[in-house]
Design an enzyme around this catalytic site. Structure first.
Site, PDB file in Angstrom:
ATOM      1  N   ASP A   1      18.906 -44.780 -55.951  1.00  0.00           N
ATOM      2  CA  ASP A   1      18.000 -45.897 -56.234  1.00  0.00           C
ATOM      3  C   ASP A   1      16.871 -45.952 -55.211  1.00  0.00           C
ATOM      4  O   ASP A   1      15.742 -46.306 -55.535  1.00  0.00           O
ATOM      5  CB  ASP A   1      18.747 -47.238 -56.275  1.00  0.00           C
ATOM      6  CG  ASP A   1      17.815 -48.365 -56.736  1.00  0.00           C
ATOM      7  OD1 ASP A   1      17.190 -48.201 -57.809  1.00  0.00           O
ATOM      8  OD2 ASP A   1      17.662 -49.376 -56.034  1.00  0.00           O
TER       9      ASP A   1
ATOM     10  N   SER B   1      19.171 -49.621 -61.777  1.00  0.00           N
ATOM     11  CA  SER B   1      18.680 -49.835 -60.418  1.00  0.00           C
ATOM     12  C   SER B   1      19.377 -51.043 -59.795  1.00  0.00           C
ATOM     13  O   SER B   1      19.889 -50.990 -58.669  1.00  0.00           O
ATOM     14  CB  SER B   1      17.160 -50.047 -60.474  1.00  0.00           C
ATOM     15  OG  SER B   1      16.689 -50.589 -59.271  1.00  0.00           O
TER      16      SER B   1
HETATM   17  N1  URA Z   1      14.898 -55.029 -59.087  1.00  0.00           N
HETATM   18  C1  URA Z   1      15.515 -53.844 -58.830  1.00  0.00           C
HETATM   19  O1  URA Z   1      16.322 -53.736 -57.908  1.00  0.00           O
HETATM   20  N2  URA Z   1      15.229 -52.802 -59.619  1.00  0.00           N
HETATM   21  C2  URA Z   1      14.370 -52.873 -60.648  1.00  0.00           C
HETATM   22  O2  URA Z   1      14.186 -51.888 -61.324  1.00  0.00           O
HETATM   23  C3  URA Z   1      13.730 -54.105 -60.913  1.00  0.00           C
HETATM   24  C4  URA Z   1      14.019 -55.178 -60.100  1.00  0.00           C
END
Ligand code: URA
Length: 436
Positions: free
Chosen positions: A161, A183
């Site tokens: 991520d 994510s």
């Molecule tokens: N917050 C996140 O952690 N990821 C995203 O893709 C959008 C908002």
């Protein structure tokens, strides 16, 4: 397997297998698949979407790209909150100490500015000395001591991520339900929270512009998270106008402290208390939302949430004395203003335009390697519904340099509309969706 074949398969609208997803994400984290191929894949996902099975496989693959945080030995309950992204959205900075004051432990793993939206990590790092790259032992001991700890994705924890988030930010691939779901949930499962409250935003300043898309995102988060064993509540909240009066990194930390001192703006407090009430219920501290709200209000009134906010600043290397000395004055010298173009009432303050202008001012990034500025942003002097006179200031604006100020001001002017009659009051919390 070749990355180009996986990209073309998704581009043609087929579902990817778990092995293909693992190959792509694993190769990206290992450095054998380059940014440009992952960007192309993310764009294919943006246009073609993913099935719930693919979304689940992507979330688990991202989660397993690193290690997870073991919270054993620390007493819970562990409840966290995450927003899908907004403008002026600083509720996390208020909620974490507020929840901690109720006896909830909030292990919060957040992100940086994404697209036109702000990032909790960038805001926190505007506090002099504050560190968001905690090691796992540091995270554990701060969480145990202060009731909450704030960190970001690292090379060890959800590295997938960390990389993808930064890549999506600059490749136009943010607004995708499966990519947002994976994510958020990969971080939230890695940090060890048992229960989660999601603030799913809709409106011009959100990634989901209308409420029906936001509801689809909420469902994706709730269903994917529940399948991973989490209890989840999602609230659909309005993001047509920035939350509160401050948009910018240090500006938003300042406003968070205002909230903890009982002086928070009405819209920001309303959303914060609604989210906090759900955290209290999920953490077993309140029987219902009304009781949860009352507990959150008393955590502010007693000063306990504010005390924990400062305890956390010290614990994460921040200089609270310096922070307080900068309060109200840490502003770039490149200053401008937006004035009302007529008499009447502010009818709208377009959050998307203000968020985009914020990136230009230096709140967010245009390229992954860009640094954000702590002392820039927008102060909204007149919120929607408030009366204005022609020529009166609606916003104060601070930029990283004069060229950025000149570029942002026309966009900010176009974000304001003034009408003769006051606008209807916005419904801030539209709907609740919970796991069963
Ligand atoms: N917050 C996140 O952690 N990821 C995203 O893709 C959008 C908002």
């Amino acid at each position: 397997m070749r990355a180009v074949d996986v990209i073309m398969k998704k581009r043609s609208g087929f579902a990817l297998s778990r092995q293909e997803i693992e190959f792509l994400i694993g190769g990206y984290v290992a450095g054998s698949i380059p940014d440009y191929q992952v960007s192309a894949w993310a764009m294919a996902v943006f246009f073609r979407g993913m099935t719930p099975e693919e979304t689940g496989a992507l979330t688990e693959t991202m989660l397993r790209s690193g290690s997870t945080i073991d919270l054993s030995g620390i007493p819970g309950p562990f409840v966290d909150k995450h927003s899908t992204g907004g403008v002026g959205d600083k509720t996390s900075l208020v909620l974490a100490p507020m929840a901690a004051a109720l006896g909830i432990r909030d292990p919060m793993m957040s992100g940086r500015a994404l697209g036109h939206t702000g990032g909790t990590l960038d805001k926190l790092e505007s506090i002099p000395g504050y560190r968001t790259n905690l090691t796992v032992p540091e995270f554990r001991s701060i969480l145990a001591r202060d009731g909450f700890a704030m960190t970001g994705q690292t090379k060890e924890i959800v590295p997938a991520d960390r990389l993808l988030y930064a890549l999506r930010d600059v490749t136009g691939t943010v607004e995708s339900i499966p990519l947002i779901t994976a994510s958020i949930l990969s971080k939230k499962v890695a940090e060890g929270a048992e229960s989660l409250v999601f603030d799913v935003k809709f409106g011009s300043g959100a990634f989901m512009k209308d409420a029906s898309d936001a509801e689809k995102l909420a469902r994706s988060l709730v269903d994917t998270g529940a399948a991973m064993g989490k209890r989840i509540v999602a609230l659909l909240t309005d993001m047509n106008e920035p939350l509160g009066r401050m948009v910018g990194n240090f500006l938003e930390v300042e406003e968070s402290l205002d909230c903890l001192e009982g002086k928070g703006p009405e819209d920001l407090m309303e959303v914060t208390l609604e989210l906090g009430a759900r955290m209290a219920v999920l953490g077993g501290k309140a029987k219902n939302v009304a009781e949860g709200r009352r507990l959150c209000e008393s955590a502010i009134a007693s000063g306990e949430a504010k005390r924990l906010f400062f305890a956390n600043i010290e614990s994460q290397g921040g200089d609270a004395v310096k922070f307080l000395s900068l309060r109200g004055s840490y502003r770039s010298a490149h200053e401008g203003a937006v004035e009302a173009e007529g008499d009447g009432f502010v009818a709208a303050l377009d959050a998307w335009k203000i968020g985009l202008a914020g990136v230009t001012l230096g709140v967010g990034r245009n390229r992954t390697e860009d640094a954000v500025a702590p002392d820039v942003g927008v102060q909204i002097l007149k919120k929607s519904g408030e009366p204005v006179r022609r020529g009166e200031k609606v916003m104060r604006v601070w930029a990283k340099d004069e060229a950025s100020l000149d570029a942002a001001l026309p966009l900010l002017r176009s974000a304001v509309s003034v009408t003769a009659a006051p606008p209807e009051k916005r419904i801030l919390v539209l709907k609740e969706i919970a796991s069963t």
